[in-house]
Design a protein around this motif. Structure first.
Motif, PDB file in Angstrom:
ATOM      1  N   GLU A   1      40.320  46.091  31.624  1.00 53.41           N
ATOM      2  CA  GLU A   1      41.014  44.841  31.943  1.00 53.41           C
ATOM      3  C   GLU A   1      42.515  44.934  31.695  1.00 53.41           C
ATOM      4  O   GLU A   1      43.293  44.165  32.265  1.00 53.41           O
TER       5      GLU A   1
ATOM      6  N   LYS B   1      43.777  40.932  46.451  1.00 58.01           N
ATOM      7  CA  LYS B   1      42.714  41.815  46.932  1.00 58.01           C
ATOM      8  C   LYS B   1      42.541  43.013  46.014  1.00 58.01           C
ATOM      9  O   LYS B   1      41.422  43.467  45.753  1.00 58.01           O
TER      10      LYS B   1
ATOM     11  N   GLU C   1      40.732  41.948  42.930  1.00 65.08           N
ATOM     12  CA  GLU C   1      39.298  41.786  43.223  1.00 65.08           C
ATOM     13  C   GLU C   1      38.614  43.150  43.308  1.00 65.08           C
ATOM     14  O   GLU C   1      37.520  43.348  42.772  1.00 65.08           O
ATOM     15  N   LYS C   2      39.269  44.093  43.977  1.00 63.96           N
ATOM     16  CA  LYS C   2      38.700  45.436  44.137  1.00 63.96           C
ATOM     17  C   LYS C   2      38.478  46.110  42.790  1.00 63.96           C
ATOM     18  O   LYS C   2      37.477  46.832  42.600  1.00 63.96           O
ATOM     19  N   LEU C   3      39.375  45.872  41.856  1.00 71.41           N
ATOM     20  CA  LEU C   3      39.299  46.520  40.550  1.00 71.41           C
ATOM     21  C   LEU C   3      38.599  45.644  39.512  1.00 71.41           C
ATOM     22  O   LEU C   3      38.629  45.946  38.314  1.00 71.41           O
ATOM     23  N   ASP C   4      37.967  44.568  39.965  1.00 73.01           N
ATOM     24  CA  ASP C   4      37.247  43.649  39.085  1.00 73.01           C
ATOM     25  C   ASP C   4      38.174  43.051  38.028  1.00 73.01           C
ATOM     26  O   ASP C   4      37.816  42.928  36.849  1.00 73.01           O
ATOM     27  N   LEU C   5      39.358  42.672  38.465  1.00 76.95           N
ATOM     28  CA  LEU C   5      40.357  42.088  37.571  1.00 76.95           C
ATOM     29  C   LEU C   5      40.783  40.686  38.026  1.00 76.95           C
ATOM     30  O   LEU C   5      41.844  40.210  37.634  1.00 76.95           O
ATOM     31  N   SER C   6      39.953  40.054  38.827  1.00 78.91           N
ATOM     32  CA  SER C   6      40.314  38.733  39.359  1.00 78.91           C
ATOM     33  C   SER C   6      40.503  37.712  38.246  1.00 78.91           C
ATOM     34  O   SER C   6      41.412  36.872  38.305  1.00 78.91           O
ATOM     35  N   ALA C   7      39.649  37.765  37.222  1.00 76.82           N
ATOM     36  CA  ALA C   7      39.754  36.790  36.120  1.00 76.82           C
ATOM     37  C   ALA C   7      41.095  36.935  35.410  1.00 76.82           C
ATOM     38  O   ALA C   7      41.765  35.941  35.101  1.00 76.82           O
ATOM     39  N   GLU C   8      41.502  38.178  35.181  1.00 75.29           N
ATOM     40  CA  GLU C   8      42.774  38.431  34.508  1.00 75.29           C
ATOM     41  C   GLU C   8      43.950  38.051  35.407  1.00 75.29           C
ATOM     42  O   GLU C   8      44.944  37.484  34.936  1.00 75.29           O
ATOM     43  N   TYR C   9      43.832  38.346  36.696  1.00 70.28           N
ATOM     44  CA  TYR C   9      44.900  38.008  37.639  1.00 70.28           C
ATOM     45  C   TYR C   9      45.103  36.491  37.697  1.00 70.28           C
ATOM     46  O   TYR C   9      46.242  36.002  37.640  1.00 70.28           O
TER      47      TYR C   9
ATOM     48  N   ARG D   1      33.187  44.390  23.931  1.00 70.79           N
ATOM     49  CA  ARG D   1      32.997  45.810  24.254  1.00 70.79           C
ATOM     50  C   ARG D   1      32.595  46.633  23.031  1.00 70.79           C
ATOM     51  O   ARG D   1      32.241  47.805  23.165  1.00 70.79           O
TER      52      ARG D   1
END
Length: 328
Positions: free
Chosen positions: A99, A311, A314-322, A136
């Motif tokens: 993240e 995008k 989203e691709k890197l599974d970081l939408s929540a952080e973005y 984690r």
């Protein structure tokens, strides 16, 4: 004269060792960089403050310049408690904390002024990453997030004046998918190289370009092998101060509070020092080391990258952080 200096050095070392032996908690503090650099200023501040305000119950030994290893290995050592604390960039922790990759997204922040209000103590951002550490099971505790300067581009063979100059260059990246994706979008060829191996990689042509903070670039003498500096100011270098859970759990509550407060203050100092270094280093690099400085139109870089940011997150599974970092 030499004998006097030798005796003074021995006396100083004896006092240092005696102080450490008398302390209840002896802490090994890692940084990856050479001075002058905000991380080492922060480390010195933490050492001085913790030793004084704990009345000698805490002793801190600083290991700078990567003496204890590269960051990913040091993070693992923190989990075992063989190293106690570290101050470093979040991008080098992206293997253990994916993240953190969001912080290498270009042009995410407006500037250094007020950055700790966005990511510092009591913010949703800091709370978010504290929980990620816990979820984690990293075996480390996040003390504070801060920023240590704008990152700029430097190249080995030719100066960069516009986007077209980047095409086909072999770009050094840390182990961060965000970095690789970003520089690929700008037409470059990403090559993952550890910071401690970067000088040799540029010298031998394994990489032809790199990016870093100005203190990092100057302190590691990377201007010797990448003498063209483009002031892209594409990201702010976000840093973390983290402590081993083994160490943290040994501390009584009053010393936990002191360590936490000191880390927060150290990050404020880091921001101040970063602004100071950035203001002074460009001139000295050009005058003292013959660095060729260019000022590319960053609007063109932003225009190229802005449409792909969401995008890419989203691709890197970081939408929540973005979304967290771009929330108004």
């Amino acid at each position: 004269m030499r004998a006097k200096r030798l005796l003074a050095t021995i006396a100083s070392l004896t006092i240092s060792v005696s102080s450490a032996m008398a302390a209840d908690f002896n802490m090994r503090l890692h940084t990856l960089v050479k001075s002058p650099h905000p991380y080492n200023d922060m480390a010195e501040f933490m050492k001085k403050t913790l030793e004084e305000k704990s009345d000698g119950r805490i002793a801190v030994q600083i290991f700078d310049s990567g003496q204890l290893g590269q960051d990913p290995a040091v993070i693992s050592e923190l989990a075992f408690g063989t190293i106690d604390m570290m101050i470093s960039t979040t991008s080098n922790a992206a293997e253990q904390v994916p993240e953190y990759g969001i912080f290498t997204m270009p042009y995410l922040f407006d500037g250094m002024e007020g950055i700790t209000k966005k990511i510092g103590p009591g913010t949703p951002v800091e709370a978010h990453f504290e929980k990620i550490y816990e979820d984690r099971g990293l075996g480390i505790h996040l003390l504070a997030l801060g920023a240590s300067g704008a990152r700029n581009l430097a190249t080995k063979d030719k100066p960069v004046n516009d986007l077209a100059d980047l095409a086909g260059m072999r770009m050094r990246t840390p182990p961060s998918p965000m970095d690789a994706e970003t520089w690929s979008a700008l037409g470059m060829l990403p090559v993952t190289i550890a910071w401690g191996e970067l000088y040799a990689a540029l010298q031998t042509g394994v990489a032809g370009a790199m990016e870093s903070s100005l203190p990092g670039y100057s302190g590691a003498k990377l201007y010797e092998v990448a003498p063209n500096l483009a002031l892209t100011q594409h990201t702010l270098q976000i840093n973390h101060i983290s402590i081993s859970d083994v160490t943290w759990n040994k501390l009584p509550d009053d010393l936990k509070a002191l360590v936490q407060e000191t880390a927060t203050e150290a990050n404020e100092l880091g921001v101040e020092k970063a602004i100071e270094y950035d203001a002074n280093l460009v001139d000295s690099l050009a005058k003292d080391h013959g660095v060729k400085v260019t000022h590319p139109d960053t609007a063109a870089f932003k225009a190229k990258l802005e449409p792909i940011q969401a995008k890419l997150a989203e691709k890197l599974d970081l939408s929540a952080e973005y979304e967290l970092l771009t929330a108004k």
